[in-house]
Write a protein that holds these residues in place. Structure first.
Motif, short mmCIF file in Angstrom:
data_model
loop_
_atom_site.label_atom_id
_atom_site.label_comp_id
_atom_site.label_asym_id
_atom_site.label_seq_id
_atom_site.Cartn_x
_atom_site.Cartn_y
_atom_site.Cartn_z
N MET A 101 0.76 -1.16 -0.03
CA MET A 101 0.10 -0.06 -0.03
C MET A 101 0.89 1.08 0.00
O MET A 101 0.51 2.29 -0.65
CB MET A 101 -0.91 0.11 1.31
N SER A 102 2.21 1.21 0.65
CA SER A 102 3.04 2.09 0.75
C SER A 102 3.25 2.77 -0.69
O SER A 102 3.59 3.67 -1.13
CB SER A 102 3.97 2.30 1.53
N VAL A 103 3.77 1.53 -1.41
CA VAL A 103 4.23 1.77 -2.74
C VAL A 103 2.88 2.25 -3.85
O VAL A 103 3.38 3.10 -4.49
CB VAL A 103 5.05 0.52 -3.20
N SER A 109 8.92 9.16 1.44
CA SER A 109 9.68 10.49 1.17
C SER A 109 9.12 10.84 -0.34
O SER A 109 8.97 10.04 -1.32
CB SER A 109 11.29 10.07 0.90
N ASP A 110 9.13 12.32 -0.73
CA ASP A 110 8.76 12.64 -1.96
C ASP A 110 9.83 12.30 -2.94
O ASP A 110 11.13 12.47 -2.73
CB ASP A 110 8.75 14.38 -1.66
N GLY A 111 9.51 11.84 -4.02
CA GLY A 111 10.15 11.46 -5.29
C GLY A 111 10.95 10.11 -5.06
O GLY A 111 11.66 9.76 -5.85
N ALA A 112 10.45 9.33 -3.96
CA ALA A 112 11.29 8.08 -3.71
C ALA A 112 10.90 7.02 -4.60
O ALA A 112 9.85 7.16 -5.17
CB ALA A 112 10.97 7.69 -2.09
N SER A 113 11.79 6.43 -4.92
CA SER A 113 11.64 5.29 -5.87
C SER A 113 10.74 3.81 -5.21
O SER A 113 10.67 3.85 -4.01
CB SER A 113 13.02 4.62 -6.38
N PRO A 114 10.34 3.06 -6.15
CA PRO A 114 9.32 2.09 -5.21
C PRO A 114 10.53 1.00 -4.34
O PRO A 114 9.76 0.64 -3.30
CB PRO A 114 9.01 1.21 -6.65
N GLU A 115 11.53 1.08 -4.61
CA GLU A 115 12.57 0.38 -3.75
C GLU A 115 12.77 1.00 -2.46
O GLU A 115 12.60 0.46 -1.52
CB GLU A 115 13.71 -0.04 -4.32
N LEU A 116 12.79 2.17 -2.63
CA LEU A 116 12.96 3.10 -1.24
C LEU A 116 11.88 3.21 -0.53
O LEU A 116 11.82 3.03 0.78
CB LEU A 116 13.48 4.56 -1.75
N LEU A 117 10.54 3.24 -1.10
CA LEU A 117 9.16 3.37 -0.55
C LEU A 117 9.05 2.07 0.26
O LEU A 117 8.71 2.07 1.41
CB LEU A 117 8.19 3.50 -1.37
N ARG A 118 9.42 0.91 -0.26
CA ARG A 118 9.51 -0.32 0.32
C ARG A 118 10.24 -0.42 1.46
O ARG A 118 9.75 -1.02 2.65
CB ARG A 118 9.79 -1.41 -0.53
N ASP A 119 11.36 0.13 1.44
CA ASP A 119 12.39 0.10 2.45
C ASP A 119 11.89 0.74 3.70
O ASP A 119 11.85 0.19 4.76
CB ASP A 119 13.66 0.47 1.94
N GLU A 120 11.54 1.94 3.37
CA GLU A 120 10.85 2.86 4.40
C GLU A 120 9.76 2.46 5.06
O GLU A 120 9.34 2.44 6.36
CB GLU A 120 10.58 4.39 3.82
N ALA A 121 8.71 1.56 4.30
CA ALA A 121 7.54 1.33 4.93
C ALA A 121 7.90 -0.12 5.93
O ALA A 121 7.46 -0.08 6.93
CB ALA A 121 6.44 0.59 3.63
N ALA A 122 8.94 -0.93 5.49
CA ALA A 122 9.39 -2.10 6.36
C ALA A 122 9.82 -1.73 7.51
O ALA A 122 9.52 -2.02 8.62
CB ALA A 122 10.27 -3.06 5.54
N ALA A 123 10.59 -0.64 7.27
CA ALA A 123 11.28 -0.19 8.83
C ALA A 123 10.16 0.47 9.52
O ALA A 123 10.28 0.44 11.00
CB ALA A 123 12.47 0.99 8.40
#
Length: 334
Positions: A101-103, A109-123
């Motif tokens: 859902m976060s992705v 973060s603004d402009g974050a890639s899908p991979e970064l969005l995944r990492d942020e949501a997991a953390a």
């Protein structure tokens, strides 16, 4: 004896509480004449289950086949607990679902890639489980429907989504229970599909308040529940359920309850620390990955939604398009 389930049927307009063993249906009133509705069982839940088991093992004759009754034009499978209790719902409670859902909604973060969005949501979810609390909201009984009822799409909003969830039925008054004792307050388990109008979740006219779960979650028919309740005595591990939802025969959700961020005891302990839960209330525990928001595919008239959770039966819901008649609060708006 082998496990059995509790269900509510409506036959020729008459509500009947029943026990389901395999495909055989037994009228509860034959052994417990004071039980007119399934909710009456909670006054002496364990003792009543014992008496029902003895009755069936003792050679009682079934009144019919569940499948035959389910498909009869004169019958309807009601939500298993009557009268329907409150719906206490956990949101954002499956780790992979939160990440998806976060992705899908760009939450991070603004402009974050899908991979970064995944990492942020997991953390974020890992930290919330370590040091935070579950997120819980409430539904209303009038939105609860049967396991084989049609799903009527509302006349407002777009992007109607599915959310298959494990339902936990409360068996006795529950207030401020510990995590260690929480499962002692569970009567049993059922299936719930927590439908959501995604476009009605945000309140752009009240941005500081944020989300509006009332209008997004409580439309008529938005909590298909059942077909039955499996008593907790037959469920040794509520983290071992396999959940599967198909849309027009295509698998959309396929998960197990061991991906829950906050498990059933943690959810019950938290919810009961805030509110008094009553027998017949249903705690829905969150939905796993694979919602329409992830697939970019939402419900349309004519769709068929089929849901199963291991040992808890199945749901089969045909989606009906909107009636075209707008509610008063929406009529006349551009």
């Amino acid at each position: 004896m082998d496990s059995f389930a509790i269900a509510s049927l409506e036959l020729d307009g008459v509500e009947i509480p029943v026990v389901v063993v395999g495909d055989d249906v037994y009228d509860i009133r034959d052994v417990l004449p004071a039980v007119h509705r399934t909710g009456d069982l909670f006054t002496e839940w364990d003792a009543n289950l014992d008496r029902l088991a003895e009755h069936i093992v003792g050679g009682a004759q079934p009144v019919g086949s569940f499948e035959a009754l389910r498909t009869s034009v004169d019958a309807r499978v009601l939500p298993p607990v009557q009268p329907v209790g409150q719906v206490i719902a956990a949101g954002a409670n499956y780790r992979e679902h939160i990440i998806q859902m976060s992705v899908a909604h760009g939450l991070g973060s603004d402009g974050a890639s899908p991979e970064l969005l995944r990492d942020e949501a997991a953390a974020e979810i890992d930290e919330r489980v370590r040091s935070g609390d579950p997120y819980v909201w409430t539904g209303i009984p009038s939105a609860v429907s049967g396991a084989y009822d049609d799903i009527p799409l509302p006349d407002v909003g777009t992007d109607i989504d599915w959310e298959l969830e494990l339902g936990v039925v409360i068996g006795r008054t529950t207030h401020r229970v510990s995590v260690e004792d929480a499962l002692d307050y569970v009567a049993g388990y059922t299936i719930v599909n927590d439908l959501t109008v995604r476009s009605l979740v945000p309140r752009n006219d009240m941005a500081k308040i944020g989300t509006d779960w009332f209008r997004a979650k409580n439309q008529p028919g938005f909590f298909p529940t059942g077909p039955w309740l499996v008593p907790a005595r037959f469920v040794p591990d509520p983290t071992a359920f396999h959940m599967l939802l198909r849309l027009n025969s295509e698998i959309m959700q396929d998960a197990t309850t061991d991906d829950l961020a906050f498990d059933v005891p943690a959810l019950l302990s938290y919810a009961s620390s805030v509110a008094i839960l009553q027998p017949g209330d249903v705690l829905i525990t969150g939905s796993p990955a694979g919602n329409g928001s992830h697939w970019k595919r939402f419900l349309r008239g004519g769709d068929l939604v089929e849901s199963t959770i291991t040992g808890l039966g199945d749901q089969r819901n045909l989606v009906r398009g909107p009636s075209g008649v707008l509610p008063p609060w929406q009529a006349g708006r551009p």
